[in-house]
Design a protein around this motif. Sequence first.
Motif, short mmCIF file in Angstrom:
data_model
loop_
_atom_site.label_atom_id
_atom_site.label_comp_id
_atom_site.label_asym_id
_atom_site.label_seq_id
_atom_site.Cartn_x
_atom_site.Cartn_y
_atom_site.Cartn_z
N ASP A 6 44.20 34.39 33.36
CA ASP A 6 42.82 34.21 32.95
C ASP A 6 41.93 35.33 33.49
O ASP A 6 41.05 35.83 32.78
CB ASP A 6 42.32 32.85 33.44
N ILE A 7 42.16 35.73 34.75
CA ILE A 7 41.38 36.83 35.35
C ILE A 7 41.60 38.12 34.58
O ILE A 7 40.65 38.86 34.27
CB ILE A 7 41.77 37.01 36.84
N VAL A 8 42.86 38.40 34.26
CA VAL A 8 43.18 39.62 33.52
C VAL A 8 42.45 39.63 32.18
O VAL A 8 41.85 40.64 31.78
CB VAL A 8 44.70 39.74 33.32
N ALA A 9 42.48 38.50 31.48
CA ALA A 9 41.85 38.43 30.17
C ALA A 9 40.33 38.53 30.25
O ALA A 9 39.70 39.26 29.47
CB ALA A 9 42.25 37.12 29.48
N GLN A 10 39.73 37.82 31.19
CA GLN A 10 38.27 37.77 31.27
C GLN A 10 37.67 39.09 31.73
O GLN A 10 36.57 39.46 31.31
CB GLN A 10 37.83 36.65 32.21
#
Length: 324
Positions: free
Chosen positions: A60-64
């Motif tokens: 999720d961190i990578v995507a956001q």
Amino acid sequence: MTVLVTGGAGYIGSHMVLALRDSGERVVVLDDLSTGHRDAVPEGVPLIIGDVSDQALVRDIVAQHGVSALAHFAARIVVPDSVADPLGYYEANTVKTRALIAAVQDAGVGQVIFSSTAAIYGEPEESPVSEEVPPAPINPYGRSKLMSEWMLADAAHVLPLRYVVLRYFNVAGADPQGRSGQSTPNATHLIKVACEAALGKRPGLSIFGTDYPTPDGTCLRDYIHVTDLADAHLRALAHLRGGGDNLVLNCGYGHGFSVREVIAMVKRVSGSDFPVTEAPRRAGDPAALVSRADKLPGLLGWKPRHDDLETIVRHALEWERRRA
């Protein structure tokens, strides 16, 4: 492009965050704050409090945040503790690293800078020790880090993954601008402990072992300023972004100081005397660890700016005074 810094609220990780920000990079920090500090993360840098092995969170961190590279600092690092709690160290340093690498790979991140250690060399027969010396760690801390190095190398054979492993020798000092420093409670790093003793934060310190085969009988270590180490990481990042090959590099200055020499320097720079007692050797401590440090400058163009024990001690003392 954003760099994900795990352990970015800790000592070395926070200096990497500062170096990235100073060079105009976007940064996001993932830290569980077990040893890190929220105020070590600069204003404006996103801090996600969580576990590096939480794969859903990492994806999720990578995507956001549009993460394109990982700088992995989160780890447990105290050698005697690793001897007392080996399974805890394998969990924190090996099992969780495996989960993190898998998560960033799933999310499309293919550039990794890994925080390793000279402890993987154990008690090398040659000194200074080069990267070509076969690893032979003598404590669970070193073994847990070496296993992570192996995982990266094996994964890179079959995945779109490129990495730089940086094997730290003894990291010390603090940001020259006073923005970050060593703040870990009950720290065991010699320069940190000696500075606390010089400022009256500790009643004194102990020398663990005085019968080693070194010039004065105490352990010999290669101390590298934390800001110079952060710069090595920046150069590793540039190397990967430029399509560079996988690398394993020592991070040190190529010369060492004994425990007694460090204590004498702290007393001189601080102008303070403090009690020093002699104690038995600690489990897992090698007699000497000094790097052969020519590959890092040669391959990445790294040039240390703070290769001076007095400077390292002065910056560490200034940080401790700010924390008083």
